[in-house]
Design a protein around this motif. Structure first.
Motif, mmCIF file in Angstrom:
data_model
loop_
_atom_site.group_PDB
_atom_site.id
_atom_site.type_symbol
_atom_site.label_atom_id
_atom_site.label_comp_id
_atom_site.label_asym_id
_atom_site.label_seq_id
_atom_site.Cartn_x
_atom_site.Cartn_y
_atom_site.Cartn_z
ATOM 1 N N ASP A 125 26.021 37.730 40.573
ATOM 2 C CA ASP A 125 27.301 37.571 39.885
ATOM 3 C C ASP A 125 28.300 38.572 40.455
ATOM 4 O O ASP A 125 28.092 39.797 40.382
ATOM 5 C CB ASP A 125 27.116 37.804 38.382
ATOM 6 C CG ASP A 125 28.419 37.619 37.613
ATOM 7 O OD1 ASP A 125 29.387 37.088 38.194
ATOM 8 O OD2 ASP A 125 28.470 38.015 36.421
ATOM 9 N N GLU A 126 29.368 38.067 41.070
ATOM 10 C CA GLU A 126 30.378 38.941 41.680
ATOM 11 C C GLU A 126 31.639 39.066 40.827
ATOM 12 O O GLU A 126 32.650 39.606 41.286
ATOM 13 C CB GLU A 126 30.745 38.410 43.066
ATOM 14 C CG GLU A 126 29.587 38.403 44.042
ATOM 15 C CD GLU A 126 30.027 38.007 45.441
ATOM 16 O OE1 GLU A 126 31.225 37.684 45.610
ATOM 17 O OE2 GLU A 126 29.178 38.022 46.353
ATOM 18 N N ASN A 127 31.610 38.579 39.591
ATOM 19 C CA ASN A 127 32.811 38.628 38.748
ATOM 20 C C ASN A 127 33.163 40.042 38.290
ATOM 21 O O ASN A 127 34.272 40.282 37.811
ATOM 22 C CB ASN A 127 32.626 37.736 37.512
ATOM 23 C CG ASN A 127 32.660 36.262 37.872
ATOM 24 O OD1 ASN A 127 33.349 35.866 38.813
ATOM 25 N ND2 ASN A 127 31.893 35.460 37.146
ATOM 26 N N TRP A 128 32.211 40.976 38.413
ATOM 27 C CA TRP A 128 32.516 42.352 38.012
ATOM 28 C C TRP A 128 33.327 43.088 39.069
ATOM 29 O O TRP A 128 33.884 44.171 38.792
ATOM 30 C CB TRP A 128 31.219 43.114 37.720
ATOM 31 C CG TRP A 128 30.300 43.232 38.911
ATOM 32 C CD1 TRP A 128 29.350 42.349 39.309
ATOM 33 C CD2 TRP A 128 30.277 44.295 39.862
ATOM 34 N NE1 TRP A 128 28.724 42.774 40.435
ATOM 35 C CE2 TRP A 128 29.261 43.983 40.801
ATOM 36 C CE3 TRP A 128 30.982 45.484 40.024
ATOM 37 C CZ2 TRP A 128 28.953 44.814 41.866
ATOM 38 C CZ3 TRP A 128 30.677 46.326 41.074
ATOM 39 C CH2 TRP A 128 29.680 45.977 41.988
ATOM 40 N N LEU A 129 33.391 42.545 40.286
ATOM 41 C CA LEU A 129 34.165 43.191 41.342
ATOM 42 C C LEU A 129 35.654 43.148 41.019
ATOM 43 O O LEU A 129 36.123 42.261 40.287
ATOM 44 C CB LEU A 129 33.895 42.495 42.679
ATOM 45 C CG LEU A 129 32.485 42.656 43.242
ATOM 46 C CD1 LEU A 129 32.334 41.800 44.484
ATOM 47 C CD2 LEU A 129 32.188 44.115 43.521
ATOM 48 N N PRO A 130 36.433 44.092 41.556
ATOM 49 C CA PRO A 130 37.878 44.090 41.282
ATOM 50 C C PRO A 130 38.556 42.860 41.862
ATOM 51 O O PRO A 130 38.137 42.316 42.901
ATOM 52 C CB PRO A 130 38.374 45.376 41.946
ATOM 53 C CG PRO A 130 37.341 45.725 42.953
ATOM 54 C CD PRO A 130 36.043 45.244 42.395
ATOM 55 N N ARG A 131 39.605 42.423 41.187
ATOM 56 C CA ARG A 131 40.331 41.230 41.630
ATOM 57 C C ARG A 131 41.023 41.483 42.956
ATOM 58 O O ARG A 131 41.058 40.595 43.824
ATOM 59 C CB ARG A 131 41.341 40.839 40.555
ATOM 60 C CG ARG A 131 42.169 39.614 40.884
ATOM 61 C CD ARG A 131 43.164 39.336 39.773
ATOM 62 N NE ARG A 131 42.479 39.120 38.496
ATOM 63 C CZ ARG A 131 43.114 39.075 37.325
ATOM 64 N NH1 ARG A 131 44.430 39.241 37.286
ATOM 65 N NH2 ARG A 131 42.437 38.875 36.212
ATOM 66 N N ASP A 132 41.600 42.669 43.139
ATOM 67 C CA ASP A 132 42.300 42.991 44.383
ATOM 68 C C ASP A 132 41.326 43.538 45.408
ATOM 69 O O ASP A 132 40.319 44.185 45.070
ATOM 70 C CB ASP A 132 43.409 44.018 44.106
ATOM 71 C CG ASP A 132 44.427 43.494 43.105
ATOM 72 O OD1 ASP A 132 44.678 42.274 43.116
ATOM 73 O OD2 ASP A 132 44.956 44.300 42.303
ATOM 74 N N GLU A 133 41.643 43.319 46.672
ATOM 75 C CA GLU A 133 40.779 43.770 47.766
ATOM 76 C C GLU A 133 40.796 45.290 47.826
ATOM 77 O O GLU A 133 41.825 45.937 47.628
ATOM 78 C CB GLU A 133 41.256 43.180 49.092
ATOM 79 C CG GLU A 133 40.339 43.516 50.258
ATOM 80 C CD GLU A 133 40.810 42.868 51.548
ATOM 81 O OE1 GLU A 133 40.208 43.143 52.595
ATOM 82 O OE2 GLU A 133 41.788 42.075 51.482
ATOM 83 N N VAL A 134 39.617 45.869 48.099
ATOM 84 C CA VAL A 134 39.449 47.322 48.146
ATOM 85 C C VAL A 134 39.326 47.759 49.587
ATOM 86 O O VAL A 134 38.621 47.125 50.375
ATOM 87 C CB VAL A 134 38.210 47.755 47.327
ATOM 88 C CG1 VAL A 134 38.058 49.262 47.355
ATOM 89 C CG2 VAL A 134 38.326 47.243 45.894
ATOM 90 N N ALA A 135 40.006 48.861 49.923
ATOM 91 C CA ALA A 135 39.894 49.434 51.270
ATOM 92 C C ALA A 135 39.809 50.950 51.137
ATOM 93 O O ALA A 135 40.744 51.677 51.482
ATOM 94 C CB ALA A 135 41.089 49.026 52.129
#
Length: 549
Positions: free
Chosen positions: A221-231
């Motif tokens: 389940d990847e829904n816990w990841l932030p909506r915006d891209e992380v760098a």
């Protein structure tokens, strides 16, 4: 604080309490804010350190895998060409280490050697992946020193994910390299720290293929990841929305630039607990101070203001009840009880003085009534004496005595009416003038003359104004009757308005001007009359008198 600005004891005591409570409340609020910021900073630091700890553990595992790969490739390269082992023995090396799935070693001047525990992974696959890893930039050294160029990543082969560790000695040329493929489950074991925050989810994420390994939450389940891209460059912490839409706190740390990084998601339970603690630390002292103010105010009312109001009520009740006393009780404070006792003593003394003054006033009233009664009797005696004397005279002397008798009758009638009920009171104008007109008609006029009155008012005047009014009328009528034989005179008194009466004296014919005596102006002043029209033609004069201010 200027307590004198408050006009009541309750207000001043409450203002003093507020002046004490406000600095305490301000210090309490400052302490609560400082504690909240400290706790919040500690939570943020802990979250950032959590992500950093997982990244460090991932780097330690990668370095361990790299050293295993380097030692294996070094041992393989150190053997003479004639003693080069069978590549199948690399499978024994893989089986001796749990999680290592494939090896590919290339030594300059020799044929590459590969081994795989997964039958679907071929030697060509390993050579291709090694070539692809060779094209990636080398990973910077994570502290200390390394004797080989290292590259890390994740590869997909035949529907499976593998962790790839690639190493090349800087002096080995482009043909000298080693590749290790490991199971992602090894990172899951690395991320297993035993008991953890139930709201914490940590994962190793690849920019190209998503989650490599995950601890916490539902697998896949990847829904816990932030909506915006992380760098993330180094350590980074922020608040944001997850792909599922809820708010979370995130912390991220780069592991292998620019592809692999560790990201941790927190459900903000710690922040909510800190906020709740902040409100508790802020509101509890403030509510305590508010409760203290209420109790203090209640105590002031119960032990101070209540008794002061009792004294005030007793003082105000003296307007209707002169013997009203302030309440006394054993519960009263000593100083307030002393004031109440002093007030009651003053009331008792004043009541005694009031009784004495009332007795003296009653005596004075009796003496005044007796004096006026004697004046009235004396005037009647004088009037009777003038009437007896008048019988012995004729002509002008008789007229002068009649005029004097009429004036004495004005005085006698005024005192008779003002003392009609035993007390001095205003005299009704209609009753008084009817009596005066009747006396003028009886004493002053001749048989060919007549005098009549038309009094249409129920107004009253005090004795000091009704007497000069009677003298004024007697003077005007007497002078006219003596100067014009056979004349008739009408005395009319009407209400000009609700505060003023109008007195008009008219004759039945025109009369010659008769100058008034010098005392006539004094009579007008005493009766406070305003002359509206002077004597002219048949009018003997019109005056207006205010009987009510």
């Amino acid at each position: 604080m200027a307590l004198s600005l408050f006009r009541t004891v309750r207000g001043r005591l409450l203002a003093l309490m507020v002046a004490i409570a406000l600095p305490i409340a301000a210090l309490t609020a400052a302490a609560a804010v400082s504690t909240y910021r400290t706790v919040l900073d500690a939570i943020q630091t802990s979250q950032a350190r959590t992500a950093d700890d997982y990244a460090v553990r991932a780097r330690v595992w990668y370095r361990g895998a790299l050293r295993s790969l380097l030692s294996t490739s070094a041992a393989f390269a150190a053997l003479p060409p004639e003693l080069a082992p069978d590549c199948r023995r690399l499978g024994d090396v893989l089986r001796s280490t749990t999680g290592y799935l494939a090896l590919h070693i290339a030594v300059p001047g020799r044929a590459p050697c590969s081994a795989s525990l997964d039958p679907q992974v071929s030697e060509a696959d390993l050579a291709r992946i090694s070539a692809q890893m060779q094209e990636k930039p080398a990973v910077p050294v994570w502290g200390g020193s390394e004797t080989a160029e290292a590259r890390y990543g994740q590869v997909d082969l035949h529907g499976r994910h593998f962790l790839a560790i690639h190493a090349r000695h800087p002096h080995a040329g482009s043909d000298g390299a080693a590749l290790l493929l490991a199971s992602p489950d090894l990172l899951s074991n690395v991320f297993d720290l035993g008991t953890a925050d139930p709201g914490l989810i940590v994962g190793m994420v690849s920019r190209s293929s998503g989650i490599v390994s995950q601890r916490g939450g539902s697998q896949g389940d990847e829904n816990w990841l932030p909506r915006d891209e992380v760098a993330p460059e180094e350590i980074q912490r922020w608040r944001g929305a997850s792909r599922a839409g809820g708010g979370h706190s995130y912390a991220a740390r780069m592991v292998v630039a620019p592809d692999l990084y560790v990201i941790a998601s927190f459900d903000q339970a710690a922040e909510r607990a800190a906020t709740l603690q902040f409100y508790a630390l802020l509101l509890a002292p403030l509510l305590t101070l508010a409760l203290l103010c209420i109790v203090y105010l209640k105590a002031v009312d119960q032990h101070c203001v209540r008794w002061l109001r009792g004294i005030e009520a007793a003082a105000r009740a003296r307007h209707t009840l002169s013997s009203a006393h302030a309440p006394l009780s054993e519960e009263m404070p000593r100083d307030i009880r002393s004031v109440a006792e002093a007030f009651n003593t003053m009331v008792d003394e004043q009541e005694i003085r009031q009784r004495k003054l009332q007795a003296a006033l009653n005596d004075n009233r009796f003496l005044v009534r007796e004096l006026h009664h004697r004046v009235k009797n004396s005037l009647q005696v004088v009037q009777s004496y003038i009437g007896l004397t008048k019988r012995d005279h004729r002509g002008e002397a008789r007229l002068a005595l009649s005029d004097a008798e009429c004036r004495v009758h004005v005085l006698s009638a005024a005192y008779r009416f003002t003392l009609a009920d035993g007390e001095m009171q205003p005299v009704r104008i209609d009753l008084f003038l009817d009596d005066v007109v009747a006396m003028i008609a009886s004493l002053v006029r001749s048989r060919t003359q007549w005098v009549t009155g038309q009094v249409e008012t129920v107004a009253a005047l005090p004795i000091d104004r009704i007497i000069p009014l009677g003298f004024l009328i007697v003077d005007v009528v007497s002078r006219t009757l003596r100067a014009v034989p056979g004349i008739g005179i009408t005395i009319a008194v009407t209400d000009f308005d609700e505060d003023t009466i109008e007195v008009a004296i008219t004759a039945d014919r025109e009369t010659p001007p008769i100058p008034p005596p010098r005392l006539f102006a004094g009579l007008l002043t005493q009766v406070e009359a305003v002359e509206v029209s002077p004597a002219e033609g048949a009018s003997l004069g019109i005056w207006r008198i205010r009987h009510r201010d």
